[in-house]
Design a protein around this motif. Structure first.
Motif, PDB file in Angstrom:
ATOM      1  N   VAL A 209      -4.850  28.370 -47.706  1.00  0.00           N
ATOM      2  CA  VAL A 209      -5.338  28.683 -46.366  1.00  0.00           C
ATOM      3  C   VAL A 209      -6.860  28.791 -46.369  1.00  0.00           C
ATOM      4  O   VAL A 209      -7.537  28.273 -45.471  1.00  0.00           O
ATOM      5  N   GLN A 210      -7.412  29.448 -47.371  1.00  0.00           N
ATOM      6  CA  GLN A 210      -8.864  29.594 -47.452  1.00  0.00           C
ATOM      7  C   GLN A 210      -9.559  28.242 -47.583  1.00  0.00           C
ATOM      8  O   GLN A 210     -10.634  28.020 -47.017  1.00  0.00           O
ATOM      9  N   GLU A 211      -8.956  27.331 -48.318  1.00  0.00           N
ATOM     10  CA  GLU A 211      -9.541  26.003 -48.481  1.00  0.00           C
ATOM     11  C   GLU A 211      -9.575  25.245 -47.155  1.00  0.00           C
ATOM     12  O   GLU A 211     -10.552  24.557 -46.838  1.00  0.00           O
ATOM     13  N   VAL A 212      -8.500  25.377 -46.394  1.00  0.00           N
ATOM     14  CA  VAL A 212      -8.467  24.723 -45.077  1.00  0.00           C
ATOM     15  C   VAL A 212      -9.498  25.364 -44.148  1.00  0.00           C
ATOM     16  O   VAL A 212     -10.219  24.676 -43.419  1.00  0.00           O
ATOM     17  N   GLN A 213      -9.598  26.676 -44.184  1.00  0.00           N
ATOM     18  CA  GLN A 213     -10.575  27.377 -43.349  1.00  0.00           C
ATOM     19  C   GLN A 213     -12.000  26.925 -43.671  1.00  0.00           C
ATOM     20  O   GLN A 213     -12.802  26.668 -42.770  1.00  0.00           O
ATOM     21  N   LYS A 214     -12.301  26.837 -44.960  1.00  0.00           N
ATOM     22  CA  LYS A 214     -13.652  26.443 -45.373  1.00  0.00           C
ATOM     23  C   LYS A 214     -13.978  25.025 -44.903  1.00  0.00           C
ATOM     24  O   LYS A 214     -15.110  24.735 -44.487  1.00  0.00           O
ATOM     25  N   LYS A 215     -12.987  24.161 -44.967  1.00  0.00           N
ATOM     26  CA  LYS A 215     -13.198  22.779 -44.541  1.00  0.00           C
ATOM     27  C   LYS A 215     -13.561  22.698 -43.062  1.00  0.00           C
ATOM     28  O   LYS A 215     -14.328  21.828 -42.636  1.00  0.00           O
ATOM     29  N   PHE A 216     -13.023  23.628 -42.273  1.00  0.00           N
ATOM     30  CA  PHE A 216     -13.235  23.568 -40.832  1.00  0.00           C
ATOM     31  C   PHE A 216     -14.389  24.455 -40.356  1.00  0.00           C
ATOM     32  O   PHE A 216     -14.598  24.584 -39.148  1.00  0.00           O
ATOM     33  N   GLU A 217     -15.123  25.049 -41.265  1.00  0.00           N
ATOM     34  CA  GLU A 217     -16.262  25.872 -40.864  1.00  0.00           C
ATOM     35  C   GLU A 217     -17.305  25.093 -40.061  1.00  0.00           C
ATOM     36  O   GLU A 217     -17.836  25.604 -39.063  1.00  0.00           O
ATOM     37  N   PRO A 218     -17.648  23.841 -40.450  1.00  0.00           N
ATOM     38  CA  PRO A 218     -18.621  23.085 -39.644  1.00  0.00           C
ATOM     39  C   PRO A 218     -18.157  22.853 -38.205  1.00  0.00           C
ATOM     40  O   PRO A 218     -18.950  22.967 -37.263  1.00  0.00           O
ATOM     41  N   GLN A 219     -16.869  22.525 -38.033  1.00  0.00           N
ATOM     42  CA  GLN A 219     -16.346  22.340 -36.680  1.00  0.00           C
ATOM     43  C   GLN A 219     -16.419  23.637 -35.891  1.00  0.00           C
ATOM     44  O   GLN A 219     -16.730  23.641 -34.701  1.00  0.00           O
ATOM     45  N   GLN A 220     -16.132  24.737 -36.558  1.00  0.00           N
ATOM     46  CA  GLN A 220     -16.180  26.021 -35.876  1.00  0.00           C
ATOM     47  C   GLN A 220     -17.592  26.320 -35.403  1.00  0.00           C
ATOM     48  O   GLN A 220     -17.806  26.764 -34.274  1.00  0.00           O
ATOM     49  N   THR A 221     -18.569  26.084 -36.271  1.00  0.00           N
ATOM     50  CA  THR A 221     -19.966  26.334 -35.914  1.00  0.00           C
ATOM     51  C   THR A 221     -20.384  25.460 -34.736  1.00  0.00           C
ATOM     52  O   THR A 221     -21.072  25.919 -33.809  1.00  0.00           O
ATOM     53  N   LYS A 222     -19.961  24.210 -34.761  1.00  0.00           N
ATOM     54  CA  LYS A 222     -20.306  23.285 -33.683  1.00  0.00           C
ATOM     55  C   LYS A 222     -19.704  23.755 -32.359  1.00  0.00           C
ATOM     56  O   LYS A 222     -20.376  23.756 -31.317  1.00  0.00           O
ATOM     57  N   ILE A 223     -18.442  24.139 -32.383  1.00  0.00           N
ATOM     58  CA  ILE A 223     -17.764  24.566 -31.160  1.00  0.00           C
ATOM     59  C   ILE A 223     -18.367  25.858 -30.614  1.00  0.00           C
ATOM     60  O   ILE A 223     -18.517  26.034 -29.404  1.00  0.00           O
ATOM     61  N   GLN A 224     -18.734  26.759 -31.508  1.00  0.00           N
ATOM     62  CA  GLN A 224     -19.376  27.995 -31.070  1.00  0.00           C
ATOM     63  C   GLN A 224     -20.708  27.701 -30.380  1.00  0.00           C
ATOM     64  O   GLN A 224     -21.046  28.320 -29.363  1.00  0.00           O
ATOM     65  N   ALA A 225     -21.451  26.739 -30.930  1.00  0.00           N
ATOM     66  CA  ALA A 225     -22.737  26.378 -30.327  1.00  0.00           C
ATOM     67  C   ALA A 225     -22.529  25.741 -28.957  1.00  0.00           C
ATOM     68  O   ALA A 225     -23.282  26.014 -28.005  1.00  0.00           O
ATOM     69  N   GLN A 226     -21.518  24.891 -28.845  1.00  0.00           N
ATOM     70  CA  GLN A 226     -21.216  24.265 -27.555  1.00  0.00           C
ATOM     71  C   GLN A 226     -20.824  25.316 -26.521  1.00  0.00           C
ATOM     72  O   GLN A 226     -21.255  25.258 -25.369  1.00  0.00           O
ATOM     73  N   ALA A 227     -20.002  26.269 -26.943  1.00  0.00           N
ATOM     74  CA  ALA A 227     -19.565  27.320 -26.030  1.00  0.00           C
ATOM     75  C   ALA A 227     -20.748  28.163 -25.561  1.00  0.00           C
ATOM     76  O   ALA A 227     -20.841  28.533 -24.385  1.00  0.00           O
ATOM     77  N   ALA A 228     -21.650  28.464 -26.479  1.00  0.00           N
ATOM     78  CA  ALA A 228     -22.832  29.263 -26.126  1.00  0.00           C
ATOM     79  C   ALA A 228     -23.719  28.510 -25.138  1.00  0.00           C
ATOM     80  O   ALA A 228     -24.278  29.105 -24.201  1.00  0.00           O
ATOM     81  N   GLU A 229     -23.831  27.197 -25.323  1.00  0.00           N
ATOM     82  CA  GLU A 229     -24.661  26.397 -24.413  1.00  0.00           C
ATOM     83  C   GLU A 229     -24.064  26.381 -23.006  1.00  0.00           C
ATOM     84  O   GLU A 229     -24.780  26.524 -22.009  1.00  0.00           O
TER      85      GLU A 229
END
Length: 229
Positions: free
Chosen positions: A70-90
């Motif tokens: 689970v941690q490996e999958v989470q780490k892989k998706f960290e960039p997508q999470q950061t991108k989506i958070q930035a889009q939401a903030a914008e």
């Protein structure tokens, strides 16, 4: 992206509904298959029952290997999470700016509304795509570990002399009550950790690598659930 998506993303909630997988379904031992014509001719007879319960899905993700997967999958998706958070903030920022702009022309307001709508649709689309990809990879990780956990569980049940094993990991389990000592979930997890030799992974950062989602996409719990009473 609506507010619920952003809330799930910010809180880092992991949730998923796994349909009954083939591995989970085969985790409960069935009657021994005949190994010879003589065995096939044995007359069935009642034997003293020794029943055990297991929360199979929870057990899989409670193992050291399951947690690491689970941690490996989470780490892989960290960039997508950061991108989506930035889009939401914008999008949030643009909406606040529009609300505060009381002196702009109707033409300018319409232009801003269109921009916000375009960015919000892109945010929703990206969030849904990330959610689908995350769910798929998590399911694949689950299946790989579950196949091995099922083997260890089957051996544990047989060597312990149980005659029936019931899976209570589903929310619609028909088990209404059971004595606590019949729950072998923790025992199965410990047996698998010993046989696999995989060390417990370090704790992951809260919310790490968990993309926004429109549906439950991870195990209900990493702690074995107690039988319903």
């Amino acid at each position: 992206m609506n507010r619920r998506h952003v809330a799930l993303l910010s809180a880092g909630m992991l949730s998923v509904v796994f349909a009954a997988s083939a591995v989970a379904q085969t985790a409960s031992p069935t009657a021994p298959e005949p190994t010879s014509p003589a065995a096939a001719a044995v007359k069935p007879e009642a034997i003293p029952a020794k029943v055990a319960l297991v929360a199979f899905e929870q057990a899989v993700f409670a193992t050291n290997e399951g947690q690491r997967a689970v941690q490996e999958v989470q780490k892989k998706f960290e960039p997508q999470q950061t991108k989506i958070q930035a889009q939401a903030a914008e999008v949030d920022s643009l909406k606040k700016q529009l609300q505060a702009a009381t002196t702009i022309s109707d033409e300018e307001r319409a232009s801003r509304v269109k921009t916000i709508d375009t960015k919000e649709k892109a945010l929703n689309r990206d969030g849904e795509d990330a959610s689908a990809a995350y769910q798929q990879e998590l399911q694949e990780a689950y299946s790989k570990v579950a196949a091995k956990v099922a083997d260890v569980m089957r051996k544990y049940v047989q060597t312990s002399g149980f005659t029936l094993l019931l899976d209570v990991s589903g929310q619609t389990s028909s088990v209404m009550w059971a004595a606590q000592q019949t729950d072998i979930t923790r025992a199965v997890v410990d047996a698998y950790n010993t046989s696999s030799g995989v060390a417990a992974p370090p704790p992951s950062a809260p919310g790490a690598g968990r993309p926004a989602t429109t549906q439950r996409t991870t195990p209900r719990s990493t702690t074995p659930a107690a039988p319903k009473k």
